[in-house]
Design an enzyme around this catalytic site. Structure first.
Site, mmCIF file in Angstrom:
data_model
loop_
_atom_site.group_PDB
_atom_site.id
_atom_site.type_symbol
_atom_site.label_atom_id
_atom_site.label_comp_id
_atom_site.label_asym_id
_atom_site.label_seq_id
_atom_site.Cartn_x
_atom_site.Cartn_y
_atom_site.Cartn_z
ATOM 1 C CE LYS A 102 -8.590 -7.839 6.130
ATOM 2 N NZ LYS A 102 -8.132 -9.160 6.569
HETATM 3 N N1 GLU Z 1 -9.615 -10.776 9.589
HETATM 4 C C1 GLU Z 1 -9.263 -12.157 9.679
HETATM 5 C C2 GLU Z 1 -8.233 -12.504 8.620
HETATM 6 O O1 GLU Z 1 -7.515 -11.655 8.165
HETATM 7 C C3 GLU Z 1 -10.478 -13.064 9.674
HETATM 8 C C4 GLU Z 1 -11.333 -12.979 8.454
HETATM 9 C C5 GLU Z 1 -12.646 -13.753 8.559
HETATM 10 O O2 GLU Z 1 -12.877 -14.396 9.572
HETATM 11 O O3 GLU Z 1 -13.414 -13.673 7.600
HETATM 12 O O4 GLU Z 1 -8.051 -13.628 8.254
#
Ligand code: GLU
Length: 410
Positions: A102
């Site tokens: 993240k």
């Molecule tokens: N931000 C989204 C999540 O928390 C998508 C992450 C992604 O597509 O890599 O799952």
């Protein structure tokens, strides 16, 4: 407990269910890499803006690191660590060949112009370029980032390394994005709820749902619920909420929110606060915004029978315990909101092969992943006699542990 401690608390529960030794506890809890960067840009008035950015790469045993990029004033290392870890278990539960990561920048994006936001994004890409790549770590949208931000991301990386659409997902369909990606997290939430209700002989039709948050996930979820015959009785955003016990007219509400920038003052609905929304009488409460909105101070007031975790980490460990005691079913984030990363995986696959899938194919494959994950979670619940959250974490941990064992520590 902060966000990271809460995630680790859920992991400890899973380690205990699986009777894992300390060796695995250390291996699975420890992030692989944490990068902190100082993002310094020139603002439109010629002054200098200085923001802190992070990329935390938690685990890549099952595939390249994967996870979104969040722009929010409350972004800090504990939050990003927690969210990176959640991605590891999410990609394992939904069974896509990725690990977890993240990123985020501590910034209020509404205070920046479009050009400033673009400069911020491009600078951040330059600073994390050394640790990302199409087979290494693939960012995506998250809170306050969208397809436009991902376009700048793709462009900036490609300027340096050549055409690389697979370095980031959540791009617009016009620029190598996948059809169905925008709706994917909301659609996944809908499918998760449908499966849970269906297993109890219930259906979406007539189910009364309250949604906190009307960003990408909340607005898509409300639209899809409405189309499935459910009654969305309340929604809210950062400025406040609206309620109608007979069900809100969602298509009209979507255009109202688009024109006004908020759901507040929607006609034929009564106003309510975000705190009141969490406590209204409904079947399903769907937190679709910030983390830790359900906590020891309000969990006893929740009147829903199900909490559908459309947001990441919306329930504190204490609230989770209270819900378990009160028989309120939490449909856990690491399954419920996995639709986004699942379609990110489809986007990545399309980019690597230079192919385009139809929206129908994307949606059908998403449905297969969500249904298969539900089956695996239910099996784990039966094996351990535990909550859906504990089962989802145990399932994710077991899959990551197996990959870790097979690869070896070298
Ligand atoms: N931000 C989204 C999540 O928390 C998508 C992450 C992604 O597509 O890599 O799952």
């Amino acid at each position: 407990m902060n966000a990271y401690e809460t995630t680790n608390h859920y992991l400890e529960q899973a380690f205990n269910l699986l009777k894992l030794s300390d060796r695995y506890r250390t291996l699975l809890l420890t992030p692989t890499r944490e990068l902190r960067v100082e993002v310094v840009i020139e603002l439109d008035d010629g002054s200098i803006g200085h923001y802190i950015g992070y990329r935390v790469q938690h685990d890549d045993s099952r595939g390249p690191f994967k996870g979104g990029l969040r722009y929010h004033p409350e972004v800090d290392i504990d939050e990003v660590r927690s969210l990176a870890s959640l991605m590891t278990w999410k990609t394992a539960v939904i069974d896509v060949p990725f690990g977890g990561a993240k990123g985020g920048i501590q910034v209020d994006p509404s205070a920046l112009s479009r050009r400033e936001l673009e400069r911020l994004t491009r600078r951040f890409v330059d600073q994390i370029a050394c640790v990302i790549g199409p087979t290494v770590d693939i960012p995506a949208p998250d809170m306050n980032t969208n397809a436009r931000v991902m376009s700048w991301f793709f462009d900036q990386y490609s300027r340096r390394f050549g055409f690389s659409p697979a370095v980031v997902t959540g791009k617009p369909p016009e620029l190598h994005g996948s059809l169905g990606r925008d709706a994917a997290t909301g659609r996944g939430c809908l499918l998760a709820l449908r499966e849970v209700l269906g297993a109890e002989g219930k259906s979406l039709a007539g189910t009364r749902v309250a949604i906190q948050g009307f960003g990408n996930v909340g607005s898509w979820l409300s639209r899809l619920l409405h189309e499935s015959g459910a009654k969305v009785v309340a929604v809210s955003d950062a400025l406040g909420g609206v309620f109608n016990g007979d069900g809100l007219a969602i298509p009209a509400l979507l255009s109202h929110a688009q024109q006004r920038g908020s759901v507040v003052e929607f006609p034929s609905a009564s106003p309510l606060s975000n705190a009141e929304l969490l406590q209204i009488d409904c079947d399903v409460l769907a937190p679709a915004a910030l983390g830790h909105v359900l906590h020891v101070g309000n969990a006893r007031e929740v009147r829903a029978k199900y909490v559908l975790e459309a947001a990441n980490g919306p329930t504190s460990a204490e609230a989770d315990q209270i819900f378990n005691e009160r028989g309120i079913v939490c449909i856990p984030d690491i399954w419920a909101n996995a639709g986004g990363v699942t379609v990110s995986y489809f986007e990545w696959v399309q980019n690597l092969q230079n192919l385009k899938w139809s929206e129908a194919d994307v949606n059908a494959s998403l449905e297969r992943h969500m249904v298969a994950a539900h089956r695996a979670i239910k099996k784990t619940m039966d094996e351990h006699g535990c909550s859906m959250r504990a089962a989802a974490f145990a399932l994710g941990v077991r899959r990551v542990k197996e990959a870790t064992d097979l690869r070896g520590l070298g």
